[in-house]
Design an enzyme around this catalytic site. Structure first.
Site, PDB file in Angstrom:
ATOM      1  CB  ALA A  75     -23.943  11.662   7.422  1.00 50.16           C
ATOM      2  CB  THR A  76     -19.485  11.515  10.650  1.00 52.22           C
ATOM      3  OG1 THR A  76     -19.369  12.788  10.000  1.00 52.22           O
ATOM      4  CG2 THR A  76     -18.087  11.030  11.022  1.00 52.22           C
ATOM      5  CG  ASN A 155     -19.878  18.943   1.454  1.00 50.73           C
ATOM      6  OD1 ASN A 155     -19.393  18.190   0.612  1.00 50.73           O
ATOM      7  ND2 ASN A 155     -19.174  19.394   2.478  1.00 50.73           N
ATOM      8  CD  GLN A 183     -25.462  19.593   1.965  1.00 49.55           C
ATOM      9  OE1 GLN A 183     -26.445  20.255   2.285  1.00 49.55           O
ATOM     10  NE2 GLN A 183     -24.351  19.561   2.706  1.00 49.55           N
ATOM     11  CB  ALA A 204     -31.586  14.235  11.221  1.00 52.24           C
ATOM     12  CB  THR A 243     -29.527   3.497  25.035  1.00 48.88           C
ATOM     13  OG1 THR A 243     -29.125   2.524  26.007  1.00 48.88           O
ATOM     14  CG2 THR A 243     -30.951   3.947  25.327  1.00 48.88           C
ATOM     15  CB  CYS A 328     -17.022  18.440   8.448  1.00 49.26           C
ATOM     16  SG  CYS A 328     -18.645  18.273   9.191  1.00 49.26           S
TER      17      CYS A 328
END
Length: 383
Positions: A75-76, A155, A183, A204, A243, A328
Site C-alpha cells: 500500500a505504501t 489504522n 486497512q 495483502a 518483474t 509504521c
C-alpha cells in the site's frame, strides 16, 4: 494457547493457511515458477495466467475491472504512485492537495515531500471522534486542488470515513480522489460502481495475505491517470515496471477471494470478541475508548488506561502482543499523532493502547488477556 497473545492484527495478520498453500505452488520446479513476462514458453504462460486470475480476484472484491488493478509492492508504494503520479501529471491544472492529519505516514510523508517541490497541502484535522467534517472538507477544496486523499478505515482507532460522500464532493469539482483502503480492504464493503473514487490503495498483509504485496486501483471511466514512478520493462501498463512476483500476487488474489466469502463472518467474529473484551475489561480497569465505537471497525479498539502510561503498560504486559499505534508510525514513547490530531489531551494520548482482533483470535485469548490486565484493577501500575 500460544504466548504472547497476539492482539495486533491492525499491524499485520498471520497468513491464512489456504493462502500459503496456494503460494507454494508457484515457487519451485514442481510448480509454476516462470516469469509471467516470458511469453515464449509454457512456464511463462502459466505464471501469466495465474497473475491475471489474481488480478480478477482483487478486482472482484471492489467490483472493479481487472485492467484497473496495478500491482505494487504494498500500500505504501500504491499511495506514493497515486499521489506523486497524479501530482506530476496534473500539475498544470494546479498544485494543491487536501488530506487529513490522521492519514498513514505513507500519505503524510509523501505530501510533505511534494511540499518541498512547490506543492501546497492542506492537512485537515478530524473531529474529536475521528470523523472528517464534510463541510470543512468541501471548504478546503479550491480551483487549484488536483487531489484529495482520505483513509477509509483508520489504522489506530478503527474509525470509518464516509468515502462515498467525500468522493462525491470531489467529483462535482472535477478533483481526483484517493482512498487508502489498506486497512479496510476485505473488511468493509468497497464498490467502485457506487462511489466516484479515482484511486484505491490496497494491501495483502492486512487481510491474511503476504507482506510486500499490494495494488493500486486506477479508474478507467472516467479515466484517471498517473505518471510512472518506477521505470524499466513497462509492466503494468507502463505505470509500474518490474518483474512481477507471481507467488506474492497469487497470495494476494487468494486472500482477497477468501475475504469476499468471509467478510461477514469476520465482522461478526470481531464484533463478538470486541464486545466480550470490553465487558471483561470493564471489570479490570478504568479506561476511555478513543474514537467512535458506533462508527468503527470492531477489530480495532483503542483505549487509554487511567494513569498508566503506554510505555509502562508495554513493559509490564509482555505476555500481550499489542501496540501504542501504527507499526509504521511508531517512535518509541511519543504519543500517537492520530490521537493528538483528534484533539485528545495528553492524559489520553500518553496512555493509549491499541488492541486489534482478527480471524484467528479466540475467546480464550481474550479471557487470558483480561486476566493479565487484572493488575490494572488492583492498582499495581502507576506512571
Amino acid at each position: 494457547m500460544q504466548l504472547p497473545i497476539y492482539l495486533d492484527y491492525a499491524a499485520t495478520t498471520p497468513m491464512d493457511p489456504r493462502v500459503a498453500e496456494k503460494m507454494a505452488q508457484f515457487l519451485t520446479t514442481t510448480g509454476h515458477f516462470g516469469n509471467p513476462a516470458s511469453a515464449t514458453h509454457a512456464y511463462g504462460h502459466a505464471a501469466r495466467d495465474a497473475v491475471e486470475t489474481a488480478r480478477a480476484q482483487v478486482a472482484a472484491l471492489i467490483h472493479a475491472e481487472p485492467a484497473e488493478i496495478i500491482w505494487t509492492s504494498g500500500a505504501t508504494e500504491a499511495l506514493n504512485l497515486a499521489i506523486k503520479g497524479a501530482a506530476q501529471l496534473y500539475q498544470r491544472k494546479g498544485r494543491h492537495i487536501v488530506t487529513m492529519q490522521t492519514e498513514h505516514k505513507a500519505v503524510l510523508d509523501t505530501c510533505q515531500e511534494l511540499e518541498k517541490n512547490g506543492y501546497r497541502v492542506t492537512y485537515l484535522a478530524p473531529e474529536e471522534n475521528g470523523w472528517l467534517d464534510t463541510d470543512k472538507f468541501r471548504a478546503a477544496l479550491t480551483e487549484e486542488t488536483i487531489l484529495a486523499a482520505v483513509m477509509h478505515l483508520n489504522n489506530e482507532t478503527g474509525v470509518i470515513q464516509d468515502i462515498k460522500t467525500l468522493a462525491g464532493i470531489t467529483a462535482e469539482k472535477n478533483i481526483l480522489f484517493l482512498c487508502d483502503a489498506a486497512q479496510s480492504n476485505g473488511k468493509l464493503t468497497l464498490d467502485v460502481r457506487d462511489m466516484p473514487v479515482d484511486f484505491i490503495a490496497l494491501c495483502a498483509h492486512k487481510i491474511y495475505g503476504p507482506k510486500g504485496m499490494g495494488a493500486l486501483y486506477v479508474r478507467r471511466k472516467p479515466r484517471a491517470r498517473v505518471a510512472a514512478q518506477i521505470h524499466g520493462g513497462g509492466q503494468e501498463q507502463g505505470m509500474r515496471s518490474g518483474t512481477l512476483a507471481t507467488h506474492q500476487i497469487v497470495g494476494m488474489g487468494e486472500a482477497f477471494a477468501i475475504a469476499g466469502l468471509e467478510t461477514a463472518s469476520d465482522y461478526k467474529n470481531c464484533l463478538a470478541l470486541r464486545d466480550l473484551f470490553l465487558e471483561k475489561l470493564s471489570a479490570c480497569a478504568q479506561f476511555t475508548v478513543n474514537g467512535d465505537l458506533d462508527n468503527s471497525w470492531p477489530g480495532i479498539l483503542n483505549v487509554s488506561f487511567d494513569k498508566v502510561p503506554s510505555v509502562v503498560f508495554m513493559q509490564e504486559f509482555t505476555e500481550l502482543a499489542v501496540s501504542t499505534g501504527s507499526a509504521c508510525g511508531s517512535k518509541g514513547s511519543e504519543p500517537s499523532y492520530v490521537l493528538t490530531a483528534m484533539g485528545l489531551p495528553l492524559s489520553l494520548t500518553s496512555t493509549a493502547i491499541r488492541f486489534s482482533f482478527g480471524r484467528f483470535t479466540t475467546v480464550e485469548e481474550c479471557d487470558y488477556a483480561c486476566q493479565c490486565l487484572q493488575k490494572l484493577h488492583d492498582g499495581e501500575l502507576r506512571g
